[in-house]
Design an enzyme around this catalytic site. Structure first.
Site, PDB file in Angstrom:
ATOM      1  N   GLU A 296      -9.470 -10.601  -7.118  1.00 20.71           N
ATOM      2  CA  GLU A 296      -8.522  -9.481  -7.011  1.00 20.71           C
ATOM      3  C   GLU A 296      -7.490  -9.511  -8.132  1.00 20.71           C
ATOM      4  OE1 GLU A 296      -9.109  -9.036  -2.156  1.00 20.71           O
ATOM      5  OE2 GLU A 296      -7.202  -9.799  -2.919  1.00 20.71           O
TER       6      GLU A 296
ATOM      7  N   ASN B 299      -1.063  -0.444   7.722  1.00 21.02           N
ATOM      8  CA  ASN B 299      -0.467  -1.779   7.914  1.00 21.02           C
ATOM      9  C   ASN B 299       0.265  -2.299   6.676  1.00 21.02           C
ATOM     10  OD1 ASN B 299      -2.635  -2.523   6.390  1.00 21.02           O
ATOM     11  ND2 ASN B 299      -3.631  -3.785   7.954  1.00 21.02           N
TER      12      ASN B 299
ATOM     13  N   TYR C 155     -12.081  -2.914  -2.129  1.00 22.66           N
ATOM     14  CA  TYR C 155     -12.498  -3.144  -0.739  1.00 22.66           C
ATOM     15  C   TYR C 155     -14.029  -3.264  -0.601  1.00 22.66           C
ATOM     16  CZ  TYR C 155      -7.852  -2.523   1.421  1.00 22.66           C
ATOM     17  OH  TYR C 155      -6.552  -2.685   1.829  1.00 22.66           O
TER      18      TYR C 155
ATOM     19  N   LYS D 157       0.842  -1.204   0.000  1.00 21.14           N
ATOM     20  CA  LYS D 157       0.000   0.000   0.000  1.00 21.14           C
ATOM     21  C   LYS D 157       0.878   1.255   0.000  1.00 21.14           C
ATOM     22  CE  LYS D 157      -3.239  -2.491   2.968  1.00 21.14           C
ATOM     23  NZ  LYS D 157      -4.175  -2.377   4.104  1.00 21.14           N
TER      24      LYS D 157
ATOM     25  N   HIS E 277      -1.391  -5.637   1.579  1.00 23.09           N
ATOM     26  CA  HIS E 277      -2.649  -6.362   1.409  1.00 23.09           C
ATOM     27  C   HIS E 277      -2.347  -7.751   0.853  1.00 23.09           C
ATOM     28  CE1 HIS E 277      -6.704  -7.438   0.075  1.00 23.09           C
ATOM     29  NE2 HIS E 277      -6.107  -7.905  -0.997  1.00 23.09           N
TER      30      HIS E 277
HETATM   31  P1  DAT Z   1      -6.685  -7.540   5.954  1.00 24.94           P
HETATM   32  O1  DAT Z   1      -5.987  -6.402   5.246  1.00 24.94           O
HETATM   33  O2  DAT Z   1      -5.810  -8.149   6.995  1.00 24.94           O
HETATM   34  O3  DAT Z   1      -7.267  -8.536   5.004  1.00 24.94           O
HETATM   35  P2  DAT Z   1      -9.396  -6.546   6.353  1.00 24.94           P
HETATM   36  O4  DAT Z   1      -9.719  -7.103   5.014  1.00 24.94           O
HETATM   37  O5  DAT Z   1     -10.295  -6.879   7.484  1.00 24.94           O
HETATM   38  O6  DAT Z   1      -7.896  -6.911   6.796  1.00 24.94           O
HETATM   39  O7  DAT Z   1      -9.352  -4.953   6.248  1.00 24.94           O
HETATM   40  C1  DAT Z   1      -8.786  -4.311   5.137  1.00 24.94           C
HETATM   41  C2  DAT Z   1      -7.996  -3.138   5.609  1.00 24.94           C
HETATM   42  O8  DAT Z   1      -8.834  -2.215   6.273  1.00 24.94           O
HETATM   43  C3  DAT Z   1      -6.929  -3.471   6.636  1.00 24.94           C
HETATM   44  O9  DAT Z   1      -5.741  -3.935   6.054  1.00 24.94           O
HETATM   45  C4  DAT Z   1      -6.742  -2.172   7.330  1.00 24.94           C
HETATM   46  C5  DAT Z   1      -8.135  -1.572   7.328  1.00 24.94           C
HETATM   47  N1  DAT Z   1      -8.820  -1.838   8.597  1.00 24.94           N
HETATM   48  C6  DAT Z   1      -9.290  -3.023   9.035  1.00 24.94           C
HETATM   49  N2  DAT Z   1      -9.852  -2.924  10.238  1.00 24.94           N
HETATM   50  C7  DAT Z   1      -9.708  -1.624  10.582  1.00 24.94           C
HETATM   51  C8  DAT Z   1     -10.082  -0.862  11.712  1.00 24.94           C
HETATM   52  N3  DAT Z   1     -10.712  -1.407  12.760  1.00 24.94           N
HETATM   53  N4  DAT Z   1      -9.774   0.453  11.713  1.00 24.94           N
HETATM   54  C9  DAT Z   1      -9.150   1.035  10.686  1.00 24.94           C
HETATM   55  N5  DAT Z   1      -8.783   0.389   9.588  1.00 24.94           N
HETATM   56  C10 DAT Z   1      -9.066  -0.923   9.527  1.00 24.94           C
HETATM   57 MG    MG Z   2      -8.863  -8.411   3.655  1.00 23.66          MG
END
Ligand code: DAT
Ligand code: MG
Length: 237
Positions: free
Chosen positions: A212, A198, A135, A95, A201
C-alpha cells in the site's frame, strides 16, 4: 577490561557507520535514520566526560571518566542499533467521510500523541481504478463496487506512519472494521457508526503495508528524519 569495552564500542559504531554508508540514495531508510540517531547521541558523551573533573574543569581522575563513559557509550550505541531493527511503517488513510466530517486533526493527533512519526502525507482524490487496486483483495465481496465508488468520491488523506509495532498498533488505534463492534476509545469506536462509513483505513500486516505504501507514494515522497522525541519515546532502562 576497559580495552574490551572499547572494542565493543568501536564494533557497534563501525557497524552503524557501515550500515549508513550502504544506503545508495540520499534518503535514509527507517533503519538507517535510527542508526544516524544513535550516532547523534554521541553528543551526550561530553556531559559524561565531565564526571571526574573539578569545578575548574581540571581532570582530577581521568580513569574514572573513562571507566564511566565507555560502558555508557557502548550501552547507548548498541541499544539504539537493536531498537533500529524494530522500526516499521504502515499506510493510513482518512477516507472521504473522515475528511468531509472535519476529523483530520482528531485522527492525526491520536497517532502523533501515541509517539508514532509521520513520514509522508498528501490529500488526493483517487480514481475508481486506483481504488479498485487498493481494495483488490475484496473484489469478490458484494460491497466491492460501492466501496470503490465511495473511496474515489472525494479527498482521501494518505499517510505513512513509522514506529515500533506501528502496523499492529495502528489497527488497534483504528478499532474493528464495523464501528458497531469497535471499542470506545478507538478511532472508529469514538467517531463512526456504520461499516460503510468507517472513516479510516490502516494496513493489516507487513506485506500489505509495503504494497500500500508503494501504491500510494513514490519513494521520494517518503521522508526520513530523526524526531526530537525519539529518545523519549524509545528509551530503555
Ligand atoms: P478494514 O478496513 O478494517 O481493514 P476490510 O479490509 O475487511 O476492513 O474492508 C475494507 C473496507 O470495506 C472497510 O473498511 C469497510 C468496507 N466493508 C467491510 N466489510 C463491509 C461490509 N460487510 N459491508 C459494507 N462495507 C464493508
Ligand atoms: Mg483491510
Amino acid at each position: 577490561m576497559s580495552s574490551q569495552i572499547f572494542r565493543s564500542v568501536s564494533r557497534a559504531t563501525r557497524s552503524i557507520i557501515s550500515s549508513a554508508s550502504k544506503q545508495k540514495s540520499s534518503l535514509l531508510s527507517g533503519r538507517s535514520a535510527s542508526a544516524a540517531a544513535a550516532i547523534s547521541y554521541k553528543g551526550v558523551l561530553p556531559a559524561l566526560a565531565s564526571f571526574g573533573r573539578d569545578s575548574s574543569g581540571n581532570t582530577s581522575s581521568t580513569w574514572i571518566a573513562g571507566a564511566f563513559m565507555l560502558p555508557a557509550a557502548a550501552y547507548m550505541v548498541q541499544d539504539q542499533e537493536a531498537h533500529a531493527a524494530e522500526m516499521e511503517r504502515t499506510f493510513i488513510a482518512i477516507k472521504p467521510d473522515g475528511v468531509q466530517r472535519g476529523l483530520i486533526s482528531e485522527i492525526i493527533s491520536r497517532f502523533e500523541r501515541k509517539g508514532f512519526k509521520l513520514v509522508a502525507i498528501k490529500l488526493v482524490i483517487p480514481s475508481k481504478s486506483f481504488a479498485q487496486q487498493h481494495y483488490h483483495d475484496l473484489k469478490e465481496r458484494p460491497f466491492f463496487n460501492g466501496l470503490c465508488d465511495f473511496l474515489s468520491s472525494g479527498p482521501v488523506l494518505a499517510m505513512v506512519w513509522e514506529g515500533e509495532g506501528v502496523i499492529k498498533y495502528g489497527r488497534k488505534l483504528i478499532g474493528a472494521t464495523d464501528p458497531q463492534k469497535s471499542e470506545p476509545g478507538t478511532i472508529r469506536g469514538d467517531l463512526a457508526v456504520g461499516v460503510g462509513r468507517n472513516i479510516i483505513h490502516g494496513s493489516d500486516g507487513p506485506e500489505t503495508a509495503k504494497d500500500e505504501i508503494s501504491l500510494w507514494f513514490k519513494p521520494e515522497e517518503l521522508t526520513s528524519y530523526i524526531s526530537n522525541q525519539e529518545k523519549w519515546v524509545y528509551g530503555v532502562n
